[in-house]
Motif scaffolding. Structure first.
Motif, PDB file in Angstrom:
ATOM      1  N   PRO A  94       2.902  14.901  -7.033  1.00 34.03           N
ATOM      2  CA  PRO A  94       2.546  15.645  -6.140  1.00 34.03           C
ATOM      3  C   PRO A  94       0.911  15.461  -6.085  1.00 34.03           C
ATOM      4  N   TYR A  95       0.410  14.843  -7.096  1.00 32.74           N
ATOM      5  CA  TYR A  95      -1.259  14.752  -7.103  1.00 32.74           C
ATOM      6  C   TYR A  95      -1.470  13.456  -7.675  1.00 32.74           C
ATOM      7  N   PHE A  96      -2.080  12.637  -7.092  1.00 28.40           N
ATOM      8  CA  PHE A  96      -2.418  11.265  -7.198  1.00 28.40           C
ATOM      9  C   PHE A  96      -3.805  11.106  -7.333  1.00 28.40           C
ATOM     10  N   ILE A  97      -4.609  11.452  -8.283  1.00 37.16           N
ATOM     11  CA  ILE A  97      -6.075  11.413  -8.561  1.00 37.16           C
ATOM     12  C   ILE A  97      -6.033  10.714  -9.965  1.00 37.16           C
ATOM     13  N   PRO A  98      -5.990   9.407 -10.022  1.00 37.04           N
ATOM     14  CA  PRO A  98      -5.773   8.606 -11.290  1.00 37.04           C
ATOM     15  C   PRO A  98      -7.008   8.274 -11.611  1.00 37.04           C
ATOM     16  N   ASN A  99      -6.935   7.820 -13.351  1.00 39.01           N
ATOM     17  CA  ASN A  99      -8.419   7.411 -13.788  1.00 39.01           C
ATOM     18  C   ASN A  99      -8.238   6.079 -13.499  1.00 39.01           C
ATOM     19  N   ASN A 100      -9.414   5.317 -13.906  1.00 36.38           N
ATOM     20  CA  ASN A 100      -9.477   3.883 -13.302  1.00 36.38           C
ATOM     21  C   ASN A 100      -8.277   2.694 -14.180  1.00 36.38           C
ATOM     22  N   GLN A 101      -8.026   3.528 -15.458  1.00 38.08           N
ATOM     23  CA  GLN A 101      -6.998   2.624 -16.326  1.00 38.08           C
ATOM     24  C   GLN A 101      -5.707   2.608 -15.383  1.00 38.08           C
ATOM     25  N   ILE A 102      -5.314   3.752 -14.913  1.00 38.19           N
ATOM     26  CA  ILE A 102      -3.874   3.846 -14.167  1.00 38.19           C
ATOM     27  C   ILE A 102      -4.006   3.153 -12.897  1.00 38.19           C
ATOM     28  N   LEU A 103      -5.157   3.340 -12.143  1.00 41.90           N
ATOM     29  CA  LEU A 103      -5.249   2.923 -10.953  1.00 41.90           C
ATOM     30  C   LEU A 103      -5.290   1.562 -10.937  1.00 41.90           C
ATOM     31  N   THR A 104      -6.076   0.787 -11.987  1.00 36.62           N
ATOM     32  CA  THR A 104      -6.360  -0.729 -11.962  1.00 36.62           C
ATOM     33  C   THR A 104      -4.936  -1.197 -12.437  1.00 36.62           C
ATOM     34  N   ALA A 105      -4.179  -0.466 -13.251  1.00 36.68           N
ATOM     35  CA  ALA A 105      -2.768  -0.967 -13.833  1.00 36.68           C
ATOM     36  C   ALA A 105      -1.769  -1.235 -12.697  1.00 36.68           C
ATOM     37  N   LEU A 106      -1.640  -0.075 -11.822  1.00 41.38           N
ATOM     38  CA  LEU A 106      -0.928  -0.122 -10.658  1.00 41.38           C
ATOM     39  C   LEU A 106      -1.015  -1.379  -9.799  1.00 41.38           C
ATOM     40  N   CYS A 107      -2.380  -1.364  -9.590  1.00 42.78           N
ATOM     41  CA  CYS A 107      -2.853  -2.426  -8.596  1.00 42.78           C
ATOM     42  C   CYS A 107      -2.494  -3.954  -9.118  1.00 42.78           C
ATOM     43  N   MET A 108      -2.816  -4.089 -10.497  1.00 40.25           N
ATOM     44  CA  MET A 108      -2.583  -5.310 -11.043  1.00 40.25           C
ATOM     45  C   MET A 108      -0.877  -5.609 -11.054  1.00 40.25           C
TER      46      MET A 108
ATOM     47  N   SER B 255       1.300  -4.667  -8.968  1.00 40.47           N
ATOM     48  CA  SER B 255       1.731  -5.230  -7.805  1.00 40.47           C
ATOM     49  C   SER B 255       1.130  -6.560  -7.383  1.00 40.47           C
ATOM     50  N   ARG B 256      -0.034  -6.884  -7.861  1.00 34.85           N
ATOM     51  CA  ARG B 256      -0.483  -8.159  -7.379  1.00 34.85           C
ATOM     52  C   ARG B 256       0.299  -9.425  -8.230  1.00 34.85           C
TER      53      ARG B 256
ATOM     54  N   LYS C 200      -7.226   1.201  -1.751  1.00 35.45           N
ATOM     55  CA  LYS C 200      -7.158   0.003  -2.471  1.00 35.45           C
ATOM     56  C   LYS C 200      -5.528  -0.052  -2.935  1.00 35.45           C
ATOM     57  N   LEU C 201      -4.626   0.788  -3.120  1.00 35.94           N
ATOM     58  CA  LEU C 201      -3.602   0.588  -3.442  1.00 35.94           C
ATOM     59  C   LEU C 201      -2.807  -0.414  -2.258  1.00 35.94           C
ATOM     60  N   LEU C 202      -2.985  -0.014  -1.186  1.00 47.24           N
ATOM     61  CA  LEU C 202      -2.125  -0.865  -0.010  1.00 47.24           C
ATOM     62  C   LEU C 202      -2.832  -2.178  -0.046  1.00 47.24           C
ATOM     63  N   GLU C 203      -4.179  -2.309  -0.379  1.00 51.31           N
ATOM     64  CA  GLU C 203      -4.859  -3.771  -0.238  1.00 51.31           C
ATOM     65  C   GLU C 203      -4.044  -4.686  -1.264  1.00 51.31           C
ATOM     66  N   SER C 204      -3.694  -3.745  -2.439  1.00 50.65           N
ATOM     67  CA  SER C 204      -3.178  -4.572  -3.685  1.00 50.65           C
ATOM     68  C   SER C 204      -1.532  -4.705  -3.461  1.00 50.65           C
ATOM     69  N   GLY C 205      -1.040  -4.323  -2.327  1.00 53.33           N
ATOM     70  CA  GLY C 205       0.438  -4.547  -2.136  1.00 53.33           C
ATOM     71  C   GLY C 205       1.411  -3.330  -2.671  1.00 53.33           C
ATOM     72  N   VAL C 206       0.646  -2.245  -3.136  1.00 52.38           N
ATOM     73  CA  VAL C 206       1.601  -1.053  -3.557  1.00 52.38           C
ATOM     74  C   VAL C 206       1.911  -0.297  -2.164  1.00 52.38           C
ATOM     75  N   GLN C 207       3.068  -0.067  -2.391  1.00 50.45           N
ATOM     76  CA  GLN C 207       3.917   0.720  -1.241  1.00 50.45           C
ATOM     77  C   GLN C 207       3.676   2.265  -1.519  1.00 50.45           C
ATOM     78  N   VAL C 208       3.165   2.867  -0.467  1.00 47.43           N
ATOM     79  CA  VAL C 208       2.606   4.132  -0.684  1.00 47.43           C
ATOM     80  C   VAL C 208       3.528   4.938   0.670  1.00 47.43           C
ATOM     81  N   PHE C 209       4.233   6.141   0.284  1.00 51.80           N
ATOM     82  CA  PHE C 209       4.955   6.854   1.173  1.00 51.80           C
ATOM     83  C   PHE C 209       4.415   8.294   1.153  1.00 51.80           C
ATOM     84  N   HIS C 210       4.518   8.806   2.270  1.00 49.13           N
ATOM     85  CA  HIS C 210       3.995  10.272   2.566  1.00 49.13           C
ATOM     86  C   HIS C 210       5.472  10.987   2.725  1.00 49.13           C
TER      87      HIS C 210
END
Length: 487
Positions: A343-357, A359-360, A388-398
């Protein structure tokens, strides 16, 4: 005196900035996460007086160093009493099929080394979708309780569901079942009448860390965000569903009532011992006394089911960010896919970078978040990460059917996480949280089907459309992003 009064505001500002410089130096010397330190120092300098209040209420860690040291004393004092009961040396686990464990062995080792939390195999796990199914199962198990019932919730409200639970607990207490209840003082809305009723029935009930003016300090540091129940030491509930009418989709509710999508887990077996241990440690802390550990708290369990479960607990009293590190390890070791609902996606740099990596690299990464949510500033902060997620190919859904409050993750068809932890700084570093990590193909397959069903109620975001959102939205997101480490 006249000179002082004539220059009152200048004196006030001078004193403010003197304190600000001292506080900023203190903040820098404690080597916290740079992004959070920058946000705090920015608030201190830009918002005279108000910045200091924000720092005091939302960033100070004196309670962590003092109050929770007392909790650690309790931990150290009683841990030896029940550690042997947590089947850390149970030889019956050695000859079991450990295929899923082998695939995620790094995560298993991490939690064992961080917390001495064993992976347990003699478990039966049942996924409970939405509040109506969770409370039906919980109430049924409570009715069958013989020795004790332990309840620990972030939100415990008086209301239709809360009153039904209180009535049931009182009935069991009158039967001789020992009942202990912990609720978060800030988040819960329990009437004094309800508390008195439980106490009059012999129920031991304590609030977690009472504060002055709870309505004004809802985001105050160090809240107990866990939602769990233990019945007779062999049945446990863990997940995202609080004791509140909002979390239940009653059939007779009016159509305008917001649909609430959530996930909980019922566990029967050895993993309940880990839940029990966490409850006892917290209950000792909030009650101010050392609860005598009884054998019935950790009963002998022998069931045919073999679902592997490992419990991860984290909070300001733990040496490591256990759940965050577990999620990070799960992401970094994924080979095929990662399906996240939060419900709340406000990640730290580690989680955000890991998800983007991930996906790539080629891992399929999908994230479901609420379209609107129940917090405006959190929504804008979340939106600031989507590009940033979308640019890395992560699929985001509302999710648009209602409020999605589930906190789940499925990885590679072998690992599932269900618990109370959001993907945000508050859950990772500030609140008391607890998650179950299940190493089981059947559970992962079930949760994958649940995820696919939830996707039917979502809108997939595209980078092209997202970049076309109004400029005012982007400004709001940028401002909310500054406060992200404090949310």
């Amino acid at each position: 005196m006249n000179v002082f009064l004539d220059n009152f505001w200048w004196v006030l500002l001078s004193v403010n900035f003197l304190i600000v410089f001292i506080t900023a130096g203190y903040e820098l010397m404690h080597f916290r996460e740079p992004v959070k330190s920058i946000s705090l120092i920015f608030a201190l300098f830009v918002l005279p007086v108000i910045g200091l209040l924000v720092y005091y209420f939302f960033a100070q860690e004196f309670r962590k160093s003092k109050l929770f040291n007392r909790k650690k004393l309790y931990d150290q004092k009683i841990i030896q009493h029940w550690e042997d009961k947590l089947i850390l040396k149970d030889q019956d686990l050695i000859d079991l099929d450990q295929d899923c464990i082998a695939q995620k062995i790094k995560l298993v080792h991490l939690l064992q080394n961080n917390q001495k939390k064993p992976v347990t195999f003699k478990n039966k796990a049942s996924v409970l979708i939405n509040g109506e199914n969770k409370f039906s199962a919980l109430f049924n198990d409570i009715k069958k309780a013989q020795h004790h019932i332990h309840i620990e919730y972030y939100i415990f409200n008086s209301g239709r569901i809360g009153n039904r639970l209180i009535l049931l607990l009182c009935e069991k207490a009158e039967e001789g079942v020992k009942i202990r209840v912990s609720y978060d003082y800030v988040a819960s809305r329990l009437s004094s009448k309800a508390v008195k009723k439980m106490k009059s029935c012999g129920i031991e009930i304590f609030p977690f860390m009472p504060v002055w003016f709870p309505n004004l300090t809802r985001k105050l540091n160090y809240r107990n965000h866990r939602k769990m129940a233990i019945i007779d030491g062999n049945i446990g509930f863990i997940g995202g569903i609080n004791i509140c009418d909002e979390y239940v989709n009653f059939e007779e509710n009016p159509k305008e009532k917001l649909f609430w999508r959530d996930t909980h887990l019922r566990i029967e077996g050895h993993a309940v011992k880990s839940l029990q241990a966490q409850f006892l440690l917290n209950f000792n802390f909030i009650s101010g006394k050392e609860l005598k550990v009884e054998d019935e708290f950790f009963p002998k369990i022998d069931i045919p089911q073999r679902t592997a479960v490992q419990i991860a607990a984290s909070g300001p009293d733990t040496d490591w960010q256990n759940i965050m590190e577990a999620i990070l390890t799960a992401i970094n070791t994924a080979d095929k896919y990662i399906y996240i609902t939060t419900p709340y996606f406000i990640p730290n740099n580690q989680i955000l970078t890991a998800l983007c990596m991930a996906s790539r690299i080629g891992v399929e990464v999908k994230i479901i978040i609420p379209e609107k949510g129940d917090s405006v500033i959190a929504r804008y902060a979340t939106n600031s990460y989507i590009e940033k997620l979308l640019e890395s190919g992560v699929q985001v859904f509302h999710y648009h059917k209602g409020m999605v409050h589930a906190k789940t993750m499925v990885v590679d068809g072998v690992l599932t996480s269900i618990g109370s932890c959001n993907l945000d700084n508050r859950s990772f570093d500030i609140n008391f949280e607890i998650n179950a990590f299940l190493y089981d193909k059947e559970v992962a397959e079930e949760m994958t089907e649940v995820y696919k069903n939830d996707l039917k109620e979502t809108t997939k975001l595209t980078i092209e459309e997202w970049m076309q959102r109004p400029a005012l939205e982007k400004i709001r997101e940028a401002l909310a992003r500054l406060w992200a480490p404090l949310l």
